[in-house]
Every structure is written in structure tokens, then in C-alpha cells.
Design a protein around this motif. Structure first.
Motif, mmCIF file in Angstrom:
data_model
loop_
_atom_site.group_PDB
_atom_site.id
_atom_site.type_symbol
_atom_site.label_atom_id
_atom_site.label_comp_id
_atom_site.label_asym_id
_atom_site.label_seq_id
_atom_site.Cartn_x
_atom_site.Cartn_y
_atom_site.Cartn_z
ATOM 1 N N PHE A 1 2.066 -1.590 6.498
ATOM 2 C CA PHE A 1 1.679 -1.826 5.110
ATOM 3 C C PHE A 1 0.167 -1.815 4.852
ATOM 4 O O PHE A 1 -0.270 -1.686 3.735
ATOM 5 C CB PHE A 1 2.297 -3.174 4.694
ATOM 6 C CG PHE A 1 2.187 -3.588 3.259
ATOM 7 C CD1 PHE A 1 2.449 -2.702 2.221
ATOM 8 C CD2 PHE A 1 1.864 -4.910 2.937
ATOM 9 C CE1 PHE A 1 2.383 -3.129 0.892
ATOM 10 C CE2 PHE A 1 1.800 -5.346 1.613
ATOM 11 C CZ PHE A 1 2.059 -4.453 0.594
ATOM 12 N N ARG B 1 4.382 -1.163 -2.037
ATOM 13 C CA ARG B 1 5.474 -2.027 -1.583
ATOM 14 C C ARG B 1 6.490 -1.240 -0.750
ATOM 15 O O ARG B 1 6.786 -0.092 -1.039
ATOM 16 C CB ARG B 1 6.184 -2.678 -2.785
ATOM 17 C CG ARG B 1 5.329 -3.650 -3.587
ATOM 18 C CD ARG B 1 4.787 -4.813 -2.749
ATOM 19 N NE ARG B 1 5.759 -5.546 -1.994
ATOM 20 C CZ ARG B 1 6.429 -6.605 -2.442
ATOM 21 N NH1 ARG B 1 6.215 -7.052 -3.655
ATOM 22 N NH2 ARG B 1 7.287 -7.244 -1.664
ATOM 23 N N GLY B 2 6.960 -1.889 0.290
ATOM 24 C CA GLY B 2 7.892 -1.226 1.198
ATOM 25 C C GLY B 2 7.191 -0.281 2.167
ATOM 26 O O GLY B 2 7.817 0.485 2.900
HETATM 27 N N1 ASP Z 1 5.735 -6.501 3.346
HETATM 28 C C1 ASP Z 1 5.558 -5.355 2.486
HETATM 29 C C2 ASP Z 1 6.442 -5.461 1.258
HETATM 30 O O1 ASP Z 1 7.197 -6.418 1.132
HETATM 31 C C3 ASP Z 1 5.756 -4.059 3.215
HETATM 32 C C4 ASP Z 1 7.161 -3.797 3.715
HETATM 33 O O2 ASP Z 1 7.998 -4.707 3.782
HETATM 34 O O3 ASP Z 1 7.433 -2.664 4.076
HETATM 35 O O4 ASP Z 1 6.371 -4.630 0.396
#
Ligand code: ASP
Ligand code: ADP
Ligand code: MG
Length: 404
Positions: A136, A150-151
Motif C-alpha cells: 500500500f 485503497r486495496g
Molecule cells: N490497508 C489498505 C486498505 O485497507 C491496503 C490494502 O488492504 O490492500 O485499503
């Protein structure tokens, strides 16, 4: 060197007990003589908590400080994983993005990774160490911490696999793989054994949270096969790969849906060239992404209605911009947050006629009204009333025989 990248998502490292279990997966690969690079997300809920803190302290929180704040969740998870491996007698340490370094552009909050320096990690792998890398996050040319959306840990893992020429990249998550539709929303969803990059990219972009869309684009461009599997159960998962590697295509591979779309309608705009451009120009200048667009045929040749969708988060900005747009005249400006986009995705539809008809017919049978339609070669999306999402998914899942 036989390198494997193992990525663990938030739920997989969500508790101390789960982190302990994750280290068992890591050591399994070490015992198989792999050099393991671990990429971890923050413990589940941690990033959301941090985002909420930023909102509570300011409704205009600096993007640069947002990155410093929200990237901290990954630091915690990585230290705990490394600490547990050390406890078990392995050589391990955590690496922050800036320590490697993972270099990104300057676009805080939505940065793109441009470069990963290999030297330190390679040396560490050769010395028998297990690097635990924060997903991230990265660092920009000015030495500021950045995050990649995000993600984004999925993309971090795939970029690591690319730069370190890993033999495998495995995404460990809280479901057994990629399913025909979100298995948490539909019990009858089936695990997909193999899926092409193109289909996965569409599914992810259209709402399947299991993989972050840009990560799939990165994997496709670098031809990296990805395995998505459960960190809780030792079962085979889903392989995301080239279309050429897939023999049996069904017509439709999967169904995705969104929860965060909003519909904007301008009633009674002039039906003449340049009007649509005048509406969308200021939106694009404010980085507001317009998704589906439909313009009704005007009955009198003078006036028409224009409907488009945006992300709900952009609604108030869009309202302000459109209200103050002096270049356009309209009778009414309508906003609707109670909409959802449901999409069917599959390369099979390229060669199979009648898919659109079957989709519309299945929805009509259940009295689901279609408000806007958009299509590409391998997907058909419809905008419907939010309250009908479940009904629509059930109907389409059945219509395209995804549960057998
Ligand atoms: N912790 C970050 C998020 O919640 C990145 C991820 O989970 O991939 O967006
Ligand atoms: P992680 O924290 O491991 O990155 P995410 O929460 O980001 O996990 O993604 C996994 C979730 O994606 C699953 O729990 C599931 O509810 C959701 N999901 C949505 N669509 C799909 C799909 N088609 N297949 C599998 N999971 C899906
Ligand atoms: Mg995720």
C-alpha cells in the motif's frame, strides 16, 4: 533464486492468532526452498479507523498527511509478522516502502509505483532472511511517504513479483478465490478455477473487491500469473492468467455489482452540438469520473434529458460545479443515490449472440427496471434501483447457469 511473493490481506492478519497462522504458511514455503517475499496489508479495520481519524480532525485533510497516517497500519502488521517469525527461530525483518525503497509518483493518495530497488532485498534473501514488506505504501521523489489507493496491497505484491521476477505471486485472502459473484452475498456463488486478466479486470473495476483493479492491469502487462486463495483453508484457489491459457469458456464468467454510484439527470437541456461537452468539461477538470451516460432522444428536436453516473463521493462536488456552470441551461437537476450498477462479465459473450437479450429478459421477468446501460466487448452493465441488487444477481446467476 526461486522467489515467491505471498500477500496477506487485512482479515488474514486481522488478529494475533491469525498472524501466527500466517507465519505457518510462510514457513511452509521456506521449507520448500523458496525465497519468500511477504507483502502485508494492515490488520482489518485499521486503515478505516485511520481514515476516520483524518476526517474527524479536518474535512479538508492534507493528502500528504493522509498518506503518512493511513500507511501506518501496514507497519504494525509487518512488524508483528516479522516478530513472530523471529520468535519461531527464522531470520526475518520488516521493510517499510521507503526503506526498500519503493518509488512512486507524487500523486498522494493515488500514487503509482514506478520503481522498486532490488539490491537490499536480494542481499537479504541471499542471507536467508524473510523480508516482510508493507503493502500500500511507497515514497516519492521528494522523500515523502505515499499510498497507492485503497486495496493497494494487491498492486504492491504484483509489482514486487514483477521486479523480483518471482516464480509465483499468491494473494491470500478471506475467501477461497475469485467467485462467480461475491460469495458473501450469494451462497450459490461458485469458485472460478481460471480467469483471464481481462475478465478479472472488468470484475474488479465493476465492484468485485477481491482484487484491486490496477493490480490486475499491472499483472496483465507483465504477464504475471496470480493465484488467489484462502489463508484459512488449505484449498486450491483461482488462477488469473492469459486468455490463451484458458480452454473452456462459459458465456458469462461472473457478475459484479457496485454500491457507491450516483445518478445525475439534467432535464430539459438544449439538443444541440456542444452541450454535453459543456456539461462534462468542468467535471473532468475537477477529476470527477463520469461513468455511464445516456441521452434521451428529444421529442421536439429542441430539448432533451441527459443522465450520467458518478461515484457517490463526488456528488456534492458535481452538484456545485453543475449549478454554477454558466455555459448550460436546464429545467431541472436531479440526483439519485439509490442506484446500483450490476454487470455481467465474460469473454464468451464475444462469440455468443443473444446475451444482451437474455440479460434484459431475466431482469424484466423479475420486474427490475433498467435505467442506464453500458457495454464493452466483454461486459454489459445496467443501472438499477439499489433495492433490487440481490434480486438481479440471483436472476442473472441463474439465467447464465453460473451455479452448476
Ligand atoms: N490497508 C489498505 C486498505 O485497507 C491496503 C490494502 O488492504 O490492500 O485499503
Ligand atoms: P483482503 O483484505 O484479503 O484484501 P478484501 O476484503 O479486499 O480482502 O477482498 C476479499 C473480499 O472480496 C471477500 O471477502 C468478498 O466478500 C469480496 N468479493 C467481492 N466479489 C468477489 C468475488 N467475485 N469473488 C470473491 N470475493 C469477492
Ligand atoms: Mg483487498
Amino acid at each position: 533464486m526461486k522467489i515467491v511473493v505471498l500477500k496477506f490481506g487485512g482479515t488474514s492478519v486481522g488478529t494475533i492468532d491469525r498472524i501466527k497462522k500466517v507465519t505457518n504458511i510462510i514457513t511452509k514455503y521456506v521449507k520448500k526452498k523458496y525465497k519468500v517475499i511477504v507483502v502485508s496489508s494492515a490488520m482489518s479495520g485499521a486503515t478505516n479507523d485511520l481514515v476516520n481519524k483524518s476526517k474527524n480532525i479536518s474535512n479538508n485533510f492534507s493528502n500528504a498527511e493522509y498518506d503518512v497516517l493511513v500507511s501506518s497500519g501496514e507497519q504494525v502488521a509487518c512488524a508483528l509478522i516479522a516478530g513472530r517469525l523471529i520468535h519461531k527461530g527464522y531470520k526475518s525483518r520488516s521493510w517499510m516502502g521507503w526503506q526498500i525503497p519503493i518509488i512512486t509518483d507524487n500523486n498522494h493518495k493515488y500514487s503509482i509505483i514506478n520503481q522498486v530497488y532490488r539490491r537490499n532485498i536480494i542481499k537479504y534473501l541471499k542471507s536467508g532472511g524473510i523480508p516482510i514488506v508493507t503493502g500500500f505504501q511507497g515514497i516519492n521523489g521528494e522523500g515523502r511517504v505515499t499510498t497507492i489507493g485503497r486495496g493497494g496491497s494487491d498492486a504492491s505484491a504484483i509489482i514486487m513479483a514483477k521486479f523480483f521476477k518471482a516464480e509465483k505471486c499468491i494473494i491470500y485472502t478471506d475467501v477461497e478465490g475469485v467467485y462467480t459473484t461475491d460469495p458473501k452475498k450469494l451462497k450459490k456463488a461458485k469458485k472460478i478455477r481460471v480467469i483471464s486478466y481481462e475478465e478479472m479486470l472488468e470484475m474488479a473495476s465493476l465492484g468485485a473487491k477481491v482484487m484491486q483493479p490496477t493490480s490486475i492491469q499491472d499483472a496483465r502487462l507483465s504477464r504475471i500469473d496470480i493465484e488467489v486463495k484462502s489463508s484459512f483453508k488449505n484449498k486450491s484457489g483461482t488462477l488469473i492468467t492469459k486468455r490463451k491459457n484458458i480452454i473452456n469458456h462459459s458465456i458469462i464468467t461472473g457478475i459484479s455489482s457496485t454500491q457507491n454510484d450516483a445518478k445525475v439527470t439534467l432535464v430539459g437541456i438544449k439538443d444541440k452540438p456542444g452541450v454535453a461537452a459543456s456539461i462534462f468539461k468542468p467535471l473532468s477538470e475537477s477529476s470527477i469520473n463520469v461513468d455511464m451516460v445516456v441521452q434521451n432522444i428529444s421529442a421536439n428536436g429542441k430539448e432533451t434529458d441527459l443522465t450520467f453516473t458518478i461515484k457517490s463521493d463526488d456528488l456534492s462536488k458535481t452538484r456545485k460545479i453543475t449549478n454554477s456552470n454558466k455555459k448550460i441551461k436546464y429545467k431541472k437537476l436531479l440526483f439519485d443515490k439509490n442506484v446500483s450498477k450490476v454487470s455481467i462479465i465474460g469473454v464468451g459473450m464475444i462469440t455468443t449472440p443473444g446475451v444482451t437479450y437474455r440479460m434484459f429478459q431475466a431482469l424484466a421477468k423479475h420486474k427490475i427496471n433498467i435505467q442506464v446501460i453500458s457495454t464493452s466487448e466483454i461486459k454489459i452493465s445496467v443501472l438499477i434501483d439499489k433495492k433490487n441488487i440481490k434480486k438481479a444477481i440471483v436472476a442473472l446467476h441463474k439465467e447464465f447457469k453460473l451455479e452448476v
